[in-house]
Scaffold this motif. Sequence first.
Motif, short mmCIF file in Angstrom:
data_model
loop_
_atom_site.label_atom_id
_atom_site.label_comp_id
_atom_site.label_asym_id
_atom_site.label_seq_id
_atom_site.Cartn_x
_atom_site.Cartn_y
_atom_site.Cartn_z
N ILE A 345 -3.23 -7.71 1.28
CA ILE A 345 -2.77 -6.58 0.47
C ILE A 345 -2.48 -5.37 1.34
O ILE A 345 -1.43 -4.72 1.22
CB ILE A 345 -3.82 -6.25 -0.62
N ASP A 346 -3.39 -5.05 2.26
CA ASP A 346 -3.16 -3.93 3.17
C ASP A 346 -1.88 -4.11 3.96
O ASP A 346 -1.11 -3.17 4.17
CB ASP A 346 -4.35 -3.78 4.13
N THR A 349 1.31 -3.44 1.89
CA THR A 349 1.58 -2.02 1.58
C THR A 349 2.39 -1.35 2.69
O THR A 349 3.06 -0.35 2.43
CB THR A 349 0.27 -1.24 1.38
N LYS A 350 2.37 -1.89 3.89
CA LYS A 350 3.16 -1.30 4.98
C LYS A 350 4.66 -1.45 4.76
O LYS A 350 5.45 -0.73 5.36
CB LYS A 350 2.77 -1.93 6.32
N TYR A 353 5.06 -1.78 -0.76
CA TYR A 353 4.42 -2.20 -2.00
C TYR A 353 3.18 -1.34 -2.25
O TYR A 353 2.46 -0.98 -1.31
CB TYR A 353 4.00 -3.66 -1.94
N SER A 354 2.91 -1.02 -3.50
CA SER A 354 1.63 -0.41 -3.82
C SER A 354 0.55 -1.48 -3.72
O SER A 354 0.85 -2.69 -3.81
CB SER A 354 1.66 0.16 -5.24
N PRO A 355 -0.71 -1.11 -3.54
CA PRO A 355 -1.78 -2.11 -3.54
C PRO A 355 -1.78 -2.95 -4.82
O PRO A 355 -2.05 -4.16 -4.76
CB PRO A 355 -3.05 -1.28 -3.39
N GLN A 357 0.84 -3.74 -6.75
CA GLN A 357 1.93 -4.71 -6.69
C GLN A 357 1.57 -5.89 -5.81
O GLN A 357 1.81 -7.06 -6.16
CB GLN A 357 3.21 -4.04 -6.17
N ALA A 358 0.98 -5.61 -4.66
CA ALA A 358 0.59 -6.68 -3.74
C ALA A 358 -0.47 -7.58 -4.36
O ALA A 358 -0.42 -8.81 -4.22
CB ALA A 358 0.09 -6.08 -2.43
N PRO A 407 10.46 0.30 -4.24
CA PRO A 407 9.37 -0.13 -5.13
C PRO A 407 9.74 -0.17 -6.59
O PRO A 407 8.96 -0.68 -7.41
CB PRO A 407 8.29 0.92 -4.87
#
Length: 417
Positions: A345-346, A349-350, A353-355, A357-358, A407
């Motif tokens: 997830i982290d 986000t790079k 994506y928002s956490p 969404q991931a 996004p």
Amino acid sequence: MSENLFPLDSEKSFTDQKLVGHNRWHGDIPAAVTVKPGQIFRADCREWFDGAIVNDDSADDIANAPLESVHVLSGPFAIEGAEPGDLLIVDILDIGSIPNESGPLAGQGWGYTGVFTKNNGGSFLVDQFPDAYKAIWDFEGGYATSRHVPEVRYRGITHPGLMGVAPSSKLLSTWNSREAALIATDPHRVPPLALPPEPRSAILGSLTGAEFDRVSNEGARTAPPRENGGNQDIKNFTKGTRVFYPVYVKGANLSFGDLHFSQGDGEITFCGGIEMGGFVELKVDIIKGGMEKYGVSENAIFQPGIEGPQYSEWLAFSGTSVTLDGEQKYLDSDLSYQRACLHAIDYLTKFGYSPEQAYLLLGSAPIEGRLSGVVDIPNSCATVYLPTAMFDFDVTPSKGGLHQINPGIGAPRTANS
């Protein structure tokens, strides 16, 4: 085409159908249909909340999801000649969303993934994601895309999240006793350690009167997997799968539902996979005395199907049994898988994506989760594999720099109250 023995009218609620299924496990729920060994048949299945989740851009319905009402199951199907001690053979011949329909029910060309609030079920990563979130997925040509999670597209790995047989009275009593003992160790925990019998919102097929009251007070909730199969959420229960279930009651009383268009290993969002209604086509048979003959006295064994995407390239993330605040745990594989998912997830986000969404993506896409090491004290190692082909861009690290997604409208979120 085989005969549909459990038809559902999309214009009616689950309890207003000609044949009514159930949402509790109990050996005294009467069979809705009887089939013969070797018979091929179809059955419709309703999405597990019976239409409570809608196709919109709000997570309010997820936040207020009626968990006491799930799962709405098709069945029970009694198999002629099945007796306790036998093995029931179930072949999944076909499975899909609601054919030739578009409309407001999940399965009518769309499905959803959700994350429950901490005070209403929670999820695998509940401490990091305590609120409600939702993503709507549209189906086209066997692929899923979402306005809430942009720049991904993947084939479904369609399967029933829940399939199982009725428990004997002894087995049901065992379930209720051991789960009550677990709840008693921390009765006020949020989310709870287990879900005890709940008469409210019970659906018990054709039962009425005093028998309905008795069974509703004893019937086990369908949320967890148990010895009878149940809500195992095995993504490889696809078309072509053969399952062998222990038989505990006369007729076996097979039931199923909770269809998923797709799902990642672990169904980590809990309201996970891509939930939908649809149909299943099955063939059933019996191995007399099979439980003792093959040593399968509890928990089904199965030969997985080969339907679904065949990905060959992956980006994998690992995790170990160390908490986020640095506390060492001993060979905690559950924690290791949480950490692997959080690393994935982290990473996502790079790319923008928002956490949330991931997280919704990992719960719905056909990711693979593995126990990679469980012997090297004190750390277990778990890994999560993301198929790179599901992204519309190169998701691997490169010297060329990071692609940034648009996004879009993002994933609907409702604050935890």
